[in-house]
Scaffold this active site. Structure first.
Site, PDB file in Angstrom:
ATOM      1  N   SER A   1       0.964  -1.003   0.063  1.00 31.24           N
ATOM      2  CA  SER A   1       0.110   0.084   0.017  1.00 31.24           C
ATOM      3  C   SER A   1       0.985   1.391   0.089  1.00 31.24           C
ATOM      4  CB  SER A   1      -1.061  -0.113   1.263  1.00 31.24           C
ATOM      5  OG  SER A   1      -1.292   1.217   1.316  1.00 31.24           O
TER       6      SER A   1
ATOM      7  N   TYR B   1      -1.526  -0.908  10.509  1.00 27.39           N
ATOM      8  CA  TYR B   1      -1.659  -1.265   9.208  1.00 27.39           C
ATOM      9  C   TYR B   1      -0.443  -0.651   8.394  1.00 27.39           C
ATOM     10  CZ  TYR B   1      -3.881  -1.447   4.501  1.00 27.39           C
ATOM     11  OH  TYR B   1      -4.177  -1.886   3.255  1.00 27.39           O
TER      12      TYR B   1
HETATM   13  N1  NAP Z   1      -8.902  -0.932  -1.190  1.00 30.86           N
HETATM   14  C1  NAP Z   1      -7.615  -0.271  -0.868  1.00 30.86           C
HETATM   15  O1  NAP Z   1      -7.753   0.882  -0.609  1.00 30.86           O
HETATM   16  C2  NAP Z   1      -6.338  -0.725  -0.557  1.00 30.86           C
HETATM   17  C3  NAP Z   1      -5.297   0.218  -0.717  1.00 30.86           C
HETATM   18  C4  NAP Z   1      -4.003  -0.337  -0.598  1.00 30.86           C
HETATM   19  C5  NAP Z   1      -3.923  -1.747  -0.200  1.00 30.86           C
HETATM   20  N2  NAP Z   1      -4.918  -2.434  -0.265  1.00 30.86           N
HETATM   21  C6  NAP Z   1      -4.694  -3.908   0.095  1.00 30.86           C
HETATM   22  O2  NAP Z   1      -5.266  -4.690  -1.171  1.00 30.86           O
HETATM   23  C7  NAP Z   1      -5.479  -6.137  -0.569  1.00 30.86           C
HETATM   24  C8  NAP Z   1      -6.980  -6.518  -1.020  1.00 30.86           C
HETATM   25  O3  NAP Z   1      -7.797  -5.803  -0.330  1.00 30.86           O
HETATM   26  P1  NAP Z   1      -9.136  -5.322  -1.188  1.00 30.86           P
HETATM   27  O4  NAP Z   1      -9.127  -3.665  -0.997  1.00 30.86           O
HETATM   28  O5  NAP Z   1      -9.575  -5.749  -2.476  1.00 30.86           O
HETATM   29  O6  NAP Z   1     -10.334  -5.477   0.089  1.00 30.86           O
HETATM   30  P2  NAP Z   1     -11.526  -6.515  -0.013  1.00 30.86           P
HETATM   31  O7  NAP Z   1     -12.229  -6.075  -1.387  1.00 30.86           O
HETATM   32  O8  NAP Z   1     -12.186  -6.426   1.337  1.00 30.86           O
HETATM   33  O9  NAP Z   1     -10.888  -7.835  -0.277  1.00 30.86           O
HETATM   34  C9  NAP Z   1      -9.989  -8.672   0.713  1.00 30.86           C
HETATM   35  C10 NAP Z   1      -9.991 -10.127   0.306  1.00 30.86           C
HETATM   36  O10 NAP Z   1      -9.258 -10.712   1.342  1.00 30.86           O
HETATM   37  C11 NAP Z   1      -9.898 -11.956   1.623  1.00 30.86           C
HETATM   38  N3  NAP Z   1      -9.566 -12.113   3.190  1.00 30.86           N
HETATM   39  C12 NAP Z   1      -9.937 -11.338   3.983  1.00 30.86           C
HETATM   40  N4  NAP Z   1      -9.717 -12.072   5.497  1.00 30.86           N
HETATM   41  C13 NAP Z   1      -9.258 -13.124   4.938  1.00 30.86           C
HETATM   42  C14 NAP Z   1      -8.982 -14.363   5.697  1.00 30.86           C
HETATM   43  N5  NAP Z   1      -8.794 -14.321   7.002  1.00 30.86           N
HETATM   44  N6  NAP Z   1      -8.225 -15.262   5.004  1.00 30.86           N
HETATM   45  C15 NAP Z   1      -8.359 -15.359   3.739  1.00 30.86           C
HETATM   46  N7  NAP Z   1      -8.667 -14.193   2.854  1.00 30.86           N
HETATM   47  C16 NAP Z   1      -9.172 -13.191   3.497  1.00 30.86           C
HETATM   48  C17 NAP Z   1     -11.318 -11.501   1.511  1.00 30.86           C
HETATM   49  O11 NAP Z   1     -12.162 -12.637   1.101  1.00 30.86           O
HETATM   50  P3  NAP Z   1     -13.093 -13.690   2.347  1.00 30.86           P
HETATM   51  O12 NAP Z   1     -13.733 -12.584   3.182  1.00 30.86           O
HETATM   52  O13 NAP Z   1     -13.819 -14.305   1.443  1.00 30.86           O
HETATM   53  O14 NAP Z   1     -12.154 -14.500   3.225  1.00 30.86           O
HETATM   54  C18 NAP Z   1     -11.188 -10.901   0.182  1.00 30.86           C
HETATM   55  O15 NAP Z   1     -11.107 -11.683  -0.938  1.00 30.86           O
HETATM   56  C19 NAP Z   1      -5.330  -5.968   0.841  1.00 30.86           C
HETATM   57  O16 NAP Z   1      -4.046  -6.432   1.288  1.00 30.86           O
HETATM   58  C20 NAP Z   1      -5.284  -4.534   1.263  1.00 30.86           C
HETATM   59  O17 NAP Z   1      -4.655  -4.391   2.207  1.00 30.86           O
HETATM   60  C21 NAP Z   1      -6.150  -2.115  -0.421  1.00 30.86           C
END
Ligand code: NAP
Length: 266
Positions: free
Chosen positions: A141, A154
């Site tokens: 991130s 985080y």
């Molecule tokens: N969105 C942003 O603004 C942003 C910015 C920078 C970085 N990121 C990073 O991008 C990555 C993806 O996040 P996203 O934004 O796409 O969020 P998201 O839509 O909430 O997706 C998160 C994913 O992780 C899975 N997950 C959560 N807890 C888990 C667990 N205990 N075991 C296995 N899988 C798990 C969820 O699936 P299930 O609930 O089915 O397990 C889902 O598929 C993360 O690492 C986040 O830190 C996001």
């Protein structure tokens, strides 16, 4: 017929960034292994992408805060020789600022964002180096670069991911293995809804569409970037920051403390 590109194993593939990688990589012709907790969502995505892209897709439900489940996914990376790409993406965001957050929840965040990410990256690096082929994409991130502006735990998990990626790159770059850290800024997914928040708390001009973010990250991978910041307009800014960091190198370990500390015999 197995894909000539091999298989991409994507964690956190049930929504957001991971689901978008699944879509794009299937359309590039990769076979897929989809990992997350929600097996039903993974199966629905698998059926949709099998129909649309005609690739082979397996679903591997796993809670990556459970160390036994992480070992199962690691075993797949090590033992399934068709795997050529890991998208190490599953992660959770904070519930608030560090002063407001629940320390037990922050432990869970470290278990997922750091411990599981590390185990899978190490397993993939070792397996890919032995096979002389493979790519690891670690989702960090931008807060890795601006910890002053977000929840400290985080931000620290994401600094870990960036640092780990840079270090793995230095070990595997001569062995046929590619590594990329992707540093998204705010990206419209379910990440904040899952912890009772919303993207409405941020100016819309700071929030990227998830499809644009993943397409830019894949373009960065195609360009051979080690670190990709999809929203950064001027790549020279990242180059300057990296050069300033590396310039510290020759002076980070000496036999005497620096003069300004006035240590006797220093
Ligand atoms: N969105 C942003 O603004 C942003 C910015 C920078 C970085 N990121 C990073 O991008 C990555 C993806 O996040 P996203 O934004 O796409 O969020 P998201 O839509 O909430 O997706 C998160 C994913 O992780 C899975 N997950 C959560 N807890 C888990 C667990 N205990 N075991 C296995 N899988 C798990 C969820 O699936 P299930 O609930 O089915 O397990 C889902 O598929 C993360 O690492 C986040 O830190 C996001």
């Amino acid at each position: 017929m197995p894909s000539p590109l091999g298989t991409a194993l994507i964690t956190g593939a049930s929504s957001g960034i991971g689901a978008t990688y699944a879509d794009r990589l299937a359309k590039r012709g990769y076979d897929l292994i989809l990992v997350a907790r929600d097996a039903q969502r993974l199966r629905a995505l698998s059926e949709k992408l099998t129909r649309e892209a005609g690739v082979k897709i397996s679903v591997l439900p796993a809670d990556l805060t459970d160390r036994a489940a992480v070992r199962t996914v690691e075993a797949r990376l090590r033992d399934d020789e068709s795997v050529t790409l890991l998208v190490n993406n599953a992660g959770i965001g904070p519930k608030g600022t560090l002063l407001d957050d629940d320390p037990d929840y922050l432990d869970t965040m470290i278990e997922l964002n750091v411990v599981a990410v590390n185990r899978l990256a190490v397993a993939a690096a070792q397996a890919f180096a032995a096979r002389g082929r493979g790519t690891i994409v670690n989702i960090a991130s931008v807060v890795a670069y601006i910890p002053e502006r977000f929840n400290g735990t985080y931000s620290a998990t994401k600094a870990f991911v960036l640092n780990l990626t840079q270090a793995i790159h230095s070990e595997v770059s001569g062995k046929g293995v590619r590594v990329q850290a992707v540093l998204p800024g705010l990206t419209r997914t379910e990440i904040f809804e899952r912890v009772g928040g919303s993207f409405d708390q941020f100016p819309a001009s700071m929030v990227m569409d998830v499809a644009d973010m993943v397409d830019a990250a894949l373009a960065g991978l195609d360009l051979g970037e080690l670190v990709t910041i999809p929203s950064l307009p001027n790549e020279a800014d990242l180059k300057a920051a990296t050069e300033a960091r590396l310039a510290l190198g020759p002076n980070l370990s000496h036999d005497k403390p620096a003069g300004r500390y006035s240590v006797a015999n220093g």
